[in-house]
Scaffold this active site. Structure first.
Site, mmCIF file in Angstrom:
data_model
loop_
_atom_site.group_PDB
_atom_site.id
_atom_site.type_symbol
_atom_site.label_atom_id
_atom_site.label_comp_id
_atom_site.label_asym_id
_atom_site.label_seq_id
_atom_site.Cartn_x
_atom_site.Cartn_y
_atom_site.Cartn_z
ATOM 1 N N HIS A 225 -8.656 -0.584 -1.585
ATOM 2 C CA HIS A 225 -8.012 0.699 -1.894
ATOM 3 C C HIS A 225 -8.454 1.747 -0.863
ATOM 4 O O HIS A 225 -8.199 1.562 0.322
ATOM 5 C CB HIS A 225 -8.361 1.070 -3.350
ATOM 6 N N HIS A 264 0.825 -3.642 0.653
ATOM 7 C CA HIS A 264 0.834 -2.617 -0.395
ATOM 8 C C HIS A 264 1.504 -3.188 -1.641
ATOM 9 O O HIS A 264 2.446 -3.972 -1.530
ATOM 10 C CB HIS A 264 1.620 -1.379 0.072
ATOM 11 N N ASP A 321 -3.765 3.532 5.435
ATOM 12 C CA ASP A 321 -5.134 3.391 5.940
ATOM 13 C C ASP A 321 -5.241 2.860 7.358
ATOM 14 O O ASP A 321 -6.322 2.898 7.947
ATOM 15 C CB ASP A 321 -5.925 2.478 4.991
HETATM 16 C C1 SDX Z 1 -4.195 2.161 -0.596
HETATM 17 O O1 SDX Z 1 -1.568 1.636 -4.729
HETATM 18 C C2 SDX Z 1 -1.520 2.656 -3.881
HETATM 19 O O2 SDX Z 1 -0.633 3.455 -3.879
HETATM 20 C C3 SDX Z 1 -2.722 2.686 -2.942
HETATM 21 C C4 SDX Z 1 -2.635 3.728 -1.823
HETATM 22 C C5 SDX Z 1 -2.726 5.164 -2.358
HETATM 23 O O3 SDX Z 1 -2.245 6.077 -1.666
HETATM 24 O O4 SDX Z 1 -3.384 5.334 -3.419
HETATM 25 O O5 SDX Z 1 -1.416 3.553 -1.110
HETATM 26 C C6 SDX Z 1 -3.826 3.581 -0.847
HETATM 27 O O6 SDX Z 1 -5.060 1.649 -1.253
HETATM 28 C C7 SDX Z 1 -3.416 1.376 0.418
HETATM 29 C C8 SDX Z 1 -3.856 -0.108 0.489
HETATM 30 C C9 SDX Z 1 -5.168 -0.186 1.264
HETATM 31 N N1 SDX Z 1 -5.715 -1.573 1.166
HETATM 32 C C10 SDX Z 1 -5.673 -2.403 2.244
HETATM 33 O O7 SDX Z 1 -5.143 -2.141 3.321
HETATM 34 C C11 SDX Z 1 -6.373 -3.729 1.995
HETATM 35 C C12 SDX Z 1 -5.525 -4.873 2.539
HETATM 36 N N2 SDX Z 1 -4.319 -5.027 1.659
HETATM 37 C C13 SDX Z 1 -4.357 -5.978 0.610
HETATM 38 O O8 SDX Z 1 -5.623 -6.167 0.022
HETATM 39 C C14 SDX Z 1 -3.185 -5.864 -0.363
HETATM 40 O O9 SDX Z 1 -2.044 -5.771 0.398
HETATM 41 C C15 SDX Z 1 -3.177 -4.753 -1.397
HETATM 42 C C16 SDX Z 1 -4.442 -4.691 -2.166
HETATM 43 C C17 SDX Z 1 -2.913 -3.446 -0.749
HETATM 44 C C18 SDX Z 1 -2.033 -5.076 -2.360
HETATM 45 O O10 SDX Z 1 -2.418 -6.178 -3.072
HETATM 46 P P1 SDX Z 1 -1.412 -6.998 -4.009
HETATM 47 O O11 SDX Z 1 -0.157 -6.240 -4.248
HETATM 48 O O12 SDX Z 1 -2.204 -7.462 -5.180
HETATM 49 O O13 SDX Z 1 -1.001 -8.213 -3.130
HETATM 50 P P2 SDX Z 1 -1.832 -9.563 -2.966
HETATM 51 O O14 SDX Z 1 -3.265 -9.253 -2.592
HETATM 52 O O15 SDX Z 1 -1.592 -10.421 -4.167
HETATM 53 O O16 SDX Z 1 -1.123 -10.217 -1.672
HETATM 54 C C19 SDX Z 1 0.103 -10.974 -1.809
HETATM 55 C C20 SDX Z 1 0.056 -11.964 -0.665
HETATM 56 C C21 SDX Z 1 -1.226 -12.785 -0.653
HETATM 57 O O17 SDX Z 1 -0.932 -14.020 -0.024
HETATM 58 P P3 SDX Z 1 -0.851 -15.344 -0.997
HETATM 59 O O18 SDX Z 1 -2.195 -15.452 -1.680
HETATM 60 O O19 SDX Z 1 0.289 -15.051 -1.969
HETATM 61 O O20 SDX Z 1 -0.573 -16.458 -0.025
HETATM 62 O O21 SDX Z 1 0.073 -11.247 0.610
HETATM 63 C C22 SDX Z 1 -1.133 -11.528 1.283
HETATM 64 C C23 SDX Z 1 -2.130 -12.032 0.274
HETATM 65 O O22 SDX Z 1 -3.099 -12.846 0.895
HETATM 66 N N3 SDX Z 1 -1.619 -10.250 1.856
HETATM 67 C C24 SDX Z 1 -2.182 -10.111 3.039
HETATM 68 C C25 SDX Z 1 -2.490 -8.741 3.144
HETATM 69 N N4 SDX Z 1 -2.117 -8.105 2.034
HETATM 70 C C26 SDX Z 1 -1.573 -9.054 1.223
HETATM 71 N N5 SDX Z 1 -2.466 -11.003 4.007
HETATM 72 C C27 SDX Z 1 -3.069 -10.498 5.116
HETATM 73 N N6 SDX Z 1 -3.400 -9.204 5.299
HETATM 74 C C28 SDX Z 1 -3.130 -8.298 4.323
HETATM 75 N N7 SDX Z 1 -3.457 -7.053 4.506
#
Ligand code: SDX
Length: 385
Positions: A225, A264, A321
């Site tokens: 996050h 996201h 981010d």
């Molecule tokens: C913020 O919610 C908000 O609005 C948050 C925010 C705000 O203003 O408050 O926008 C701020 O927190 C932005 C997000 C910052 N976090 C990151 O950048 C961390 C990296 N991103 C991921 O951890 C992820 O994308 C999330 C946490 C942001 C979203 O998670 P989800 O929706 O639960 O998705 P997921 O983790 O289940 O991913 C789905 C698939 C997975 O692959 P499979 O297991 O299905 O094969 O997509 C892949 C994930 O591995 N994936 C990524 C990835 N993000 C998702 N693979 C590589 N790199 C990534 N960044």
């Protein structure tokens, strides 16, 4: 209902609506973001953090008189109580700044002599106080971590200018002040994200606003996050040379590692805030340090590779981010202060949602499907194998 009788479990509450709100619309398909009906692009171009705070808290853009009076309330609330400064001095160099922030904000309730007053008006006043003091606390934490002491706020400065002034001990350049004001606008609010939801869960028990936002600060810290901005910059620094970018990203993805700053839960296209930050970063380049130029080159190559590999096919695009780090580096901000700055901005979203939710409060109590054993026999400890 799956065959084994287990219910459908919405892990992470994916797709679950938890409230009806008029504060923020996140259109994840079109990549659009609105605060109280105004698009983020318009607010980024025309507004200020103070004006955006008023809009998010009170629901409309302020008149001149309303804005002047709001700014005065923020200015008057900037000074920190001695004991809060003592908490910061004691902890600032011993722990993550988000932990110090959590403790300092909790301490603020000791100075609220109307804690029993839970009217909307009292909570709005608390919100204004928290917006102002969070900036002073974050600045003071940054100052103490660099070996400095408390800097009295300057009432002639804007919110963003004063935050940088209290953090660095010198008045900021107009460029840095404008950049920080933009970052504060972009981070101010984002519907039911994890930290806002955490705030709502805590407040839904009718705990007070300080307790609720302390829960939000705790949730924001995580690298999935608010902590992603720090993690993304650490990745760029690890890559070091732009020519290493593609190899690094390729190996990370092969190892099923997430690339921080991408993906996201709601945006399945480019996060509009990331686009605004990227454009500002690109406009900075000319007069920037070699460090910022190198970080930007790495970021652009990582962005291109991630969009090619995961953007169009998996809906994983840059989020707010990703490009934030190089912008903060250009202001001389220490990397561990990125997420506290995010918190100093998002405090207005936490407060606005909490005050709105309390109007029709319902305690959060979701269900958990129990899949363990039942009716086990109790065996006295001496007879256990
Ligand atoms: C913020 O919610 C908000 O609005 C948050 C925010 C705000 O203003 O408050 O926008 C701020 O927190 C932005 C997000 C910052 N976090 C990151 O950048 C961390 C990296 N991103 C991921 O951890 C992820 O994308 C999330 C946490 C942001 C979203 O998670 P989800 O929706 O639960 O998705 P997921 O983790 O289940 O991913 C789905 C698939 C997975 O692959 P499979 O297991 O299905 O094969 O997509 C892949 C994930 O591995 N994936 C990524 C990835 N993000 C998702 N693979 C590589 N790199 C990534 N960044």
């Amino acid at each position: 209902m799956p065959d084994n009788g287990a219910p459908v479990i919405n892990y992470g509450l994916v797709g679950v609506y938890i409230a009806d709100s008029k504060i923020c619309k996140v259109d994840g398909t079109a990549g659009r973001l609105y605060y109280r009906g105004y698009s983020i692009d318009l607010l980024a171009k025309n507004s200020s953090y103070e004006e955006v705070c008023y809009l998010i808290l009170y629901g409309h853009l302020p008149t001149n008189e309303e804005l002047d009076s709001f700014k005065k309330k923020l200015i008057d609330a900037r000074p920190l109580p001695d004991m809060v400064i003592d908490v910061i001095e004691e902890f600032a160099k011993k722990q993550d700044p988000m932990d110090t922030l959590r403790s300092a904000v909790s301490a603020l309730s000791a100075y609220d002599n109307k804690m029993d007053d839970r009217t909307e008006s009292a909570n709005l006043d608390r919100g204004v106080n928290l917006i102002s003091k969070m900036a002073s606390i974050v600045a003071t934490i940054g100052r103490y971590r660099r070996g400095g002491g408390y800097v009295q706020p300057d009432s002639s400065l804007s919110h963003a200018e004063n935050l940088l002034y209290m953090m660095n001990g010198t008045k900021p350049s107009q460029k840095d002040a404008k950049l920080l004001d933009l970052m504060l606008i972009l981070h101010a609010e984002h519907s039911s994200n994890a930290s806002t939801f955490s705030t709502l869960v805590a407040g839904s028990t009718l705990a007070d606003l300080y307790s609720a936002v302390t829960s939000g600060i705790a949730a924001l810290k995580g690298p999935l996050h608010g902590g992603a901005d720090e993690a993304a910059l650490k990745m760029m620094k690890t890559i070091g040379d732009p020519d290493n970018t593609e190899t690094y990203i390729d190996e990370a993805l092969k190892g099923k590692n997430k690339i921080m700053g991408f993906g996201h839960r709601v945006y399945k296209t480019y996060d509009p805030r990331a686009m605004i930050i990227k454009n500002d970063l690109m406009s900075l380049q000319e007069n920037e340090s070699q460090e910022v130029k190198t970080l930007t080159a790495i970021a652009l190559r990582a962005e291109k590779m991630m969009i090619d590999r995961l953007g169009k096919t998996h809906g994983i695009w840059p989020n707010i981010d990703f490009f934030a780090g190089p912008i903060y580096v250009s202001m001389g901000m220490s990397i561990e202060m990125f997420t506290p700055i995010f918190a100093a901005s998002r405090i207005v979203g936490w407060c606005a949602h909490m005050i709105e939710y309390w109007k029709d409060n319902r305690i959060f109590r979701p269900l958990e499907y129990y899949s363990g054993p039942l009716d086990l026999q109790y065996v006295p400890v001496g007879e256990r194998k």
